[in-house]
Motif scaffolding. Structure first.
Motif, mmCIF file in Angstrom:
data_model
loop_
_atom_site.group_PDB
_atom_site.id
_atom_site.type_symbol
_atom_site.label_atom_id
_atom_site.label_comp_id
_atom_site.label_asym_id
_atom_site.label_seq_id
_atom_site.Cartn_x
_atom_site.Cartn_y
_atom_site.Cartn_z
ATOM 1 N N ALA A 1 3.951 6.377 -5.806
ATOM 2 C CA ALA A 1 4.180 7.673 -4.273
ATOM 3 C C ALA A 1 5.500 8.390 -5.786
ATOM 4 N N THR A 2 4.892 9.764 -5.298
ATOM 5 C CA THR A 2 6.248 10.605 -5.850
ATOM 6 C C THR A 2 6.762 11.855 -5.008
ATOM 7 N N GLY A 3 7.722 12.990 -5.692
ATOM 8 C CA GLY A 3 7.827 13.332 -4.289
ATOM 9 C C GLY A 3 8.845 13.224 -3.562
ATOM 10 N N PRO A 4 9.562 13.481 -2.158
ATOM 11 C CA PRO A 4 10.489 13.046 -1.713
ATOM 12 C C PRO A 4 10.508 11.185 -0.993
ATOM 13 N N SER A 5 11.679 10.831 -1.581
ATOM 14 C CA SER A 5 12.127 9.227 -2.115
ATOM 15 C C SER A 5 11.720 8.624 -0.602
ATOM 16 N N ALA A 6 12.018 7.322 -0.638
ATOM 17 C CA ALA A 6 12.405 6.877 1.237
ATOM 18 C C ALA A 6 14.429 7.043 1.213
ATOM 19 N N VAL B 1 -2.107 11.823 -3.189
ATOM 20 C CA VAL B 1 -3.294 11.109 -3.380
ATOM 21 C C VAL B 1 -3.330 11.235 -4.751
ATOM 22 N N ASP B 2 -2.798 11.359 -5.500
ATOM 23 C CA ASP B 2 -2.707 11.472 -7.081
ATOM 24 C C ASP B 2 -2.042 10.355 -7.502
ATOM 25 N N ALA B 3 -0.507 10.355 -6.845
ATOM 26 C CA ALA B 3 0.486 9.356 -6.883
ATOM 27 C C ALA B 3 -1.040 8.182 -6.220
ATOM 28 N N GLY C 1 9.558 -3.257 -6.247
ATOM 29 C CA GLY C 1 9.831 -2.712 -7.482
ATOM 30 C C GLY C 1 9.385 -1.827 -7.631
ATOM 31 N N LYS C 2 8.527 -0.962 -6.991
ATOM 32 C CA LYS C 2 7.901 -0.198 -7.193
ATOM 33 C C LYS C 2 7.457 1.045 -6.390
ATOM 34 N N ARG C 3 7.643 2.417 -6.522
ATOM 35 C CA ARG C 3 7.800 2.925 -5.485
ATOM 36 C C ARG C 3 6.204 2.974 -4.725
ATOM 37 N N LEU C 4 6.079 2.905 -3.621
ATOM 38 C CA LEU C 4 5.652 3.168 -2.339
ATOM 39 C C LEU C 4 5.487 4.177 -1.358
ATOM 40 N N VAL C 5 6.299 4.373 -1.191
ATOM 41 C CA VAL C 5 6.392 5.572 0.034
ATOM 42 C C VAL C 5 7.043 7.260 -0.435
ATOM 43 N N GLN C 6 6.627 8.130 0.125
ATOM 44 C CA GLN C 6 6.755 9.133 -0.422
ATOM 45 C C GLN C 6 6.923 9.208 1.586
ATOM 46 N N LYS D 1 0.886 -0.754 -0.193
ATOM 47 C CA LYS D 1 -0.230 -0.138 -0.106
ATOM 48 C C LYS D 1 0.767 1.067 0.017
ATOM 49 N N PRO D 2 0.913 1.568 -0.705
ATOM 50 C CA PRO D 2 1.035 3.443 -1.031
ATOM 51 C C PRO D 2 1.235 3.808 0.722
ATOM 52 N N VAL D 3 2.385 4.898 0.888
ATOM 53 C CA VAL D 3 2.543 5.771 2.485
ATOM 54 C C VAL D 3 3.368 6.487 2.302
#
Lengths: 337, 337, 337, 337
Positions: A294-299, A286-288, A115-120, A89-91
């Protein structure tokens, strides 16, 4: 079909984000909340129309929850973020991503495995219109290659619970992230200067502090942190490049001439200064998240902030220059914005 | 349960508002659109998930429509607004409320008969944060009783279809409304000065113009309208009172020093300058319409703008001072903000 | 009866001062000049109506010379200043007072033995109206006790003969003096940061540099020196105190809006930026010298600048923090402004 | 050999100029003064080392006087200026050149007969660095052909002796002169708007006033005059051209942040605002007078100011637009700056 969000931890900042998701941002609804204080959880649930859950784990596990906001106590962040990744789940995680660098690395490993970004991570300045304009100017080459950045971060006052280490971990961390983003370079060392402290402070507190950072490319960043400056909430940033210099604008306020002075209000607090940035940050999330990512600042950005923070806290103790201890950037996080 | 909105007229500004109601504002959805151009209506319907109706009357009559946005051609505004009032539905009407004062009076009579406000007119500047700050300063007595206001309204350019009368009816009308609101006084006369026109104009156009207004209390307002100023979209307003003067701030933009100059971008167009004001305006409308009523600029404000516009257009023709012909403010509109 | 001045050394800066004394300042005339280049001496003598002397010693000894201006090559300053003191004549000495601290101490000893101030050192910023306003604000307690100062000193470019040490000795020396004066504290240590250098430089040059100073009271000063910034001559200074912060204003220049930008000229060079300060400095010197004494920056200030300069040059070499080696302030120099 | 100056009338402004000629400007000495008050004349003579004369006529006639400054009561200006021209002596005359236009014409005729300029009128703004920068920008075509000018002239307060007519004759006269110079066009008509007057006024006074001028080329100038604005001495000027707009800068003052505000001092009075302009004006006069001639604002400029003043005073009475009654510019005054 709005994104169904669960909020873990509804203290001051968690409540703000819950209200923002319910009432300001489009495309989301808060359907689950949890908090150590059951009363607080109930109050926020009542206000937003959410259900109360007993624990962060249950929020993450709930089939009704599409995405998670982690705004609990810092030391619990890593657990919840790892839980969300495990659940796919995106977080959204408020800073810090984790209070120690090893946990940040664990999160990166887990996310890369997914395998895909989930964290912002909650570095909202990247969504502030002023910083975005500054970045566009720098990226467009309007000042040439950046060589230096001069920053100040001033708060009118802080509570008694604020410690000297928090000048880095809670305050300058925002400059660390936004400068990494603006300059597109990592920070490799930290030094902390300790000016004569203000007498309008608590005895335990070194305030102000001046943090000196060097980047991988040799640019120098100085950040004045002064959290009892009394006069207002004041954020400054100037980037000096080979052919020019660019300065973050102060928020627009009417100028009043009276009594021999032209006066303009200084922003009073971070809500006034960065309210619109928080709104934009959550809309982007929310959009991502609605797309399952996820988008923006990453892990990676969360990890870098923690690593730089560790070095600066050490530098405050020792008085010397402390190198930042960081792993190489995993391929998974290359090319991120 | 979101407010179900029908949009009558989806030209440029109607499309903007439809998108705003669908994607930015919370608590509303666009479920009906109509336009003289069936293709245009279809395209906007597809984008927002609305259904196409054959006419404004059908939109207003539809049981599925809770509230109406009127963004059709100016001369049709009165008919649709009166229709919405007759149906007891909240209605947002872009300026002008009506192209002649008699129609405005008809609308006021109908709304008063309904007994509750239903009409909001599209003067978005009252929702601009800069003007709101200015109003707070004035209302707080920070500059004493206002005596004068100096304004400028500059556009980089206008299309060939723009006429000299539009300098008042489409352009200065915003200053007329916002100054009435800021000073809390009616405008009682108008005069128009015609400087040497710019050669970067169409032959038919008097540009710039300087409009001079007097208020009921004797304050003086001057408004420079210059719609082919070439350099940017620039809005100025200074209010001078008995003890001080307050100036609208320019939007915050980074300052860049290079090549011997410090430069700051001027806003390029009204979208950049007032985009956030439009968002706030529609959020306020949706919130009020969801309660079955209206807020902000009223039919009275729409009427006043039309009456002042009539006087200024006459003044442009005659070169003299023209009194504004207005009825007394009906009790129904007393105490509105 | 005007003050009869002899000028020792009429290179670029000496010529400027000779012209200033002849044509701008009241109460003085240049009656003697000398220079290593006889032709240059003759040219300046012709322009100002002075006589050419063979050496600095003869200028000082001449019965026709009331007061002396030393603008010769730095290493010769001490000799001429000591000569003037021995002759009991007021002397204006361009910075540096002497190229080594021991010579500065010799000058202080001689002046103290004379019993009255005769020496004024050429730190013109103390006569700049902007810095004077800043000092009045600080002295009036408007920002509380100063804790930090952030400065920048940027030149568009420097000639090939400029060395990395000159960033301190010729450039930052002005900040050192004016900050000592503004804060009324001595500087006790220096550190120099070396950012990635601009590629628009000579290979031998470290540019920019960031100098970090600590004062006797624990205040911290940072000075960015960037002498090939390309865009203009730009001087910044902000002082941050316990209750507020004050910033040196940029020179007033008209703002022009055109082509999508509001632009304001940045000063092009030190002549434009500090021309009026030089005028005021020399008027003050002439007024004091006419009374047989001196005012403004003293031999003590010249000594302090040299001592701090020595530490900073060492710090540039070593990369570490270098304490400033200074004697205690002699009683003779107590209470000076 | 300094220029030997006689000063006729040593009230407040005459004393200022006498001191300026003695102590600030180079190349002049005050050797003669006269005043209706013998005591006042004696005091100024003592201060400047001048001799007291019994009348303006004797000052002008004295073989020891090379040039004359007329700072007596306005109605006596014409007589003294004509006397100086008859004596072939350069004369600086404070505004007004003469209180009626016919006398101004007499002066022009006499000066033209003399064949060389002798008269300089005291419009010091042409020597203000800010206005000079503005003129350079306009002359360089940076804003294209000027179409409008927006000005304000605010004083904190005026004494009881100030009349409504003085808003034009003593106050706006400076804008009239400087705008004629900036735009290089004559003013052909005047209108005066009378806003609700401030209650912080005397009953006899219309304050503020808004003066509207049209130039020969059709440019429009508006000047707000508000002489009891209370908050400071504030001079504004914006010129709007076909391709851009340029604004006079406010004097540079440090910005202080404290107590929730950024504040900058507004100049307190005309001495602070235009002191340096007065210095430059008198240096230019002394330089020209030493060559037996005059520079800067001419008798033609003095005449134009009086003619425009007559029209504006009439316009204040009638409320209408009043054409300016002026002769054609004599060939003698063509090509002057």
């Amino acid at each position: 079909m709005p994104l169904r969000v669960g909020v873990i931890g509804v203290g001051m900042i968690g409540q703000e984000h819950a209200r923002r998701l319910s009432g300001v941002v489009t495309g989301a609804e808060v359907i689950a909340v949890t908090d150590l204080s059951a009363d607080r959880a109930k109050a926020v649930a009542a206000e937003t129309g959410a259900r109360v859950y007993d624990s962060g784990g249950e929020v993450i596990a709930s089939a009704e929850v599409d995405a998670v906001v982690v705004t609990s106590w810092g030391p619990t962040h890593a657990e919840h973020v790892l839980g969300a990744i495990a659940a796919g789940k995106p977080v959204f995680c408020e800073k810090p991503l984790a209070t120690d660098a090893a946990d940040c690395r664990r999160i990166m490993t887990a996310e890369a495995a997914h395998g895909k970004r989930l964290v912002q991570v909650g570095f909202m300045r990247r969504y502030d219109e002023g910083y975005r304009q500054l970045k566009r100017l720098v990226d467009a080459g309007r000042i040439g290659t950046p060589l230096m950045a001069h920053c100040a971060h001033r708060n009118p006052s802080v509570p008694d619970s604020y410690t000297s280490e928090m000048a880095m971990l809670d305050t300058a961390v925002h400059e660390v992230d936004v400068l990494r983003w603006l300059l597109d370079e990592e920070i490799v060392s930290a030094q902390v200067l300790t000016p004569r402290p203000t007498r309008h402070r608590f005895d335990h507190l070194q305030d102000p502090q001046i943090m000196l950072f060097e980047t991988s490319g040799g640019a120098r960043i100085d950040v004045e942190v002064f959290v009892n400056c009394r006069y207002g909430y004041d954020i400054r940033c100037e980037i000096v490049g080979e052919t020019g210099a660019a300065r973050l604008a102060d928020p627009a306020r009417p100028a009043v001439r009276r009594d021999g002075q032209e006066g303009t209000a200084v922003t009073a607090d971070w809500r006034e200064r960065f309210g619109a940035a928080f709104d934009a940050e959550f809309q982007a999330w929310v959009d991502a998240a609605s797309e399952g990512t996820a988008t923006g600042p990453s892990a990676w950005d969360g990890y870098a902030a923690t690593a730089v923070g560790d070095a600066a806290v050490e530098a405050l103790k020792t008085g010397g220059v402390v190198p930042v201890d960081m792993v190489s950037r995993p391929a998974f996080y290359t090319g991120e914005q």
